[in-house]
Scaffold this motif. Structure first.
Motif, PDB file in Angstrom:
ATOM      1  N   ASP A  89       0.521  -0.533  -0.190  1.00 55.70           N
ATOM      2  CA  ASP A  89       0.069   0.149  -0.087  1.00 55.70           C
ATOM      3  C   ASP A  89       0.570   1.355   0.121  1.00 55.70           C
ATOM      4  O   ASP A  89       0.646   2.056  -0.530  1.00 55.70           O
ATOM      5  CB  ASP A  89      -0.836   0.276   1.492  1.00 55.70           C
ATOM      6  N   ILE A  90       1.939   1.405   0.936  1.00 58.85           N
ATOM      7  CA  ILE A  90       2.297   2.782   0.950  1.00 58.85           C
ATOM      8  C   ILE A  90       4.000   2.844  -0.223  1.00 58.85           C
ATOM      9  O   ILE A  90       3.584   3.538  -1.071  1.00 58.85           O
ATOM     10  CB  ILE A  90       3.576   2.447   1.993  1.00 58.85           C
ATOM     11  N   GLY A  91       3.692   1.969  -0.913  1.00 59.48           N
ATOM     12  CA  GLY A  91       4.100   1.701  -2.631  1.00 59.48           C
ATOM     13  C   GLY A  91       3.499   2.176  -2.972  1.00 59.48           C
ATOM     14  O   GLY A  91       4.097   3.157  -4.610  1.00 59.48           O
ATOM     15  N   ALA A  92       2.675   1.331  -3.552  1.00 60.36           N
ATOM     16  CA  ALA A  92       1.625   2.258  -4.964  1.00 60.36           C
ATOM     17  C   ALA A  92       1.589   3.405  -4.181  1.00 60.36           C
ATOM     18  O   ALA A  92       0.519   3.922  -5.552  1.00 60.36           O
ATOM     19  CB  ALA A  92       0.142   0.983  -4.453  1.00 60.36           C
ATOM     20  N   LEU A  93       0.784   3.952  -3.489  1.00 60.80           N
ATOM     21  CA  LEU A  93       0.627   5.176  -3.020  1.00 60.80           C
ATOM     22  C   LEU A  93       1.859   6.152  -3.364  1.00 60.80           C
ATOM     23  O   LEU A  93       1.117   7.337  -4.648  1.00 60.80           O
ATOM     24  CB  LEU A  93       0.186   5.319  -1.028  1.00 60.80           C
ATOM     25  N   HIS A  94       2.865   5.711  -3.052  1.00 56.99           N
ATOM     26  CA  HIS A  94       4.160   6.924  -3.215  1.00 56.99           C
ATOM     27  C   HIS A  94       4.320   7.011  -5.016  1.00 56.99           C
ATOM     28  O   HIS A  94       4.013   7.317  -5.242  1.00 56.99           O
ATOM     29  CB  HIS A  94       4.640   5.671  -2.859  1.00 56.99           C
ATOM     30  N   LYS A  95       3.214   6.039  -5.506  1.00 55.20           N
ATOM     31  CA  LYS A  95       3.918   5.942  -6.886  1.00 55.20           C
ATOM     32  C   LYS A  95       2.443   6.880  -7.289  1.00 55.20           C
ATOM     33  O   LYS A  95       2.538   7.321  -8.304  1.00 55.20           O
ATOM     34  CB  LYS A  95       4.148   4.636  -7.793  1.00 55.20           C
ATOM     35  N   TRP A  96       1.227   6.572  -6.875  1.00 54.70           N
ATOM     36  CA  TRP A  96       0.421   7.040  -7.798  1.00 54.70           C
ATOM     37  C   TRP A  96       0.780   8.491  -7.002  1.00 54.70           C
ATOM     38  O   TRP A  96      -0.177   9.249  -7.815  1.00 54.70           O
ATOM     39  CB  TRP A  96      -0.713   6.595  -6.523  1.00 54.70           C
ATOM     40  N   LEU A  97       1.515   9.451  -6.228  1.00 54.17           N
ATOM     41  CA  LEU A  97       1.050  10.150  -5.991  1.00 54.17           C
ATOM     42  C   LEU A  97       2.512  11.228  -6.714  1.00 54.17           C
ATOM     43  O   LEU A  97       2.225  12.364  -7.859  1.00 54.17           O
ATOM     44  CB  LEU A  97       1.878  10.853  -4.305  1.00 54.17           C
ATOM     45  N   GLU A  98       3.426  10.056  -7.181  1.00 57.46           N
ATOM     46  CA  GLU A  98       4.722  10.839  -8.076  1.00 57.46           C
ATOM     47  C   GLU A  98       3.826  11.185  -9.638  1.00 57.46           C
ATOM     48  O   GLU A  98       4.350  11.633 -10.282  1.00 57.46           O
ATOM     49  CB  GLU A  98       5.649   9.672  -8.685  1.00 57.46           C
TER      50      GLU A  98
END
Length: 120
Positions: free
Chosen positions: A24-33
């Motif tokens: 979830d943390i990795g997916a949210l990070h990529k989403w924000l980018e």
């Protein structure tokens, strides 16, 4: 370098609740980018996203022990910062809505708040 260039003192902290996974943390990070207009700020180096370990007030790790910090590089006025904070809140909600559609179960709750990065 002019005063304030490259200096990050204001940021936005994103914490997901205890149900969050590392995925979830990795997916949210990529989403924000990739979120507009955050993507442009990241591309030009005016915005940095970091994952970092977090601890509660006693120093004990919480949940998966990670948070995402969005750091605004250089001097920024309060209006620009408030716009960025609002955009990050919308992006986190959009990620939660998307995750709800593509994965089973309720997505983790997210808390988005301003943070003074000098106090790290």
């Amino acid at each position: 370098m002019a005063e304030g260039d490259g200096v990050t003192t204001r940021g936005i902290r994103i914490r997901l609740d205890g149900t969050a996974t590392e995925s979830d943390i990795g997916a949210l990070h990529k989403w924000l980018e990739r979120e507009k207009p955050l993507e442009e700020l990241v591309r030009t180096g005016r915005l940095r996203l970091h994952e970092r370990s977090r601890t509660d007030e006693t120093g004990a790790p919480m949940g998966i022990g990670m948070e995402i910090v969005v750091a605004l590089v250089g001097a920024a006025g309060s209006v620009l910062f408030q716009d960025l904070l609002d955009q990050v809140k919308k992006a986190v909600q959009a990620w939660r809505d998307n995750r709800r559609e593509v994965e089973d179960g309720e997505p983790p709750e997210g808390r988005v708040e301003p943070v003074n990065l000098d106090d790290r």
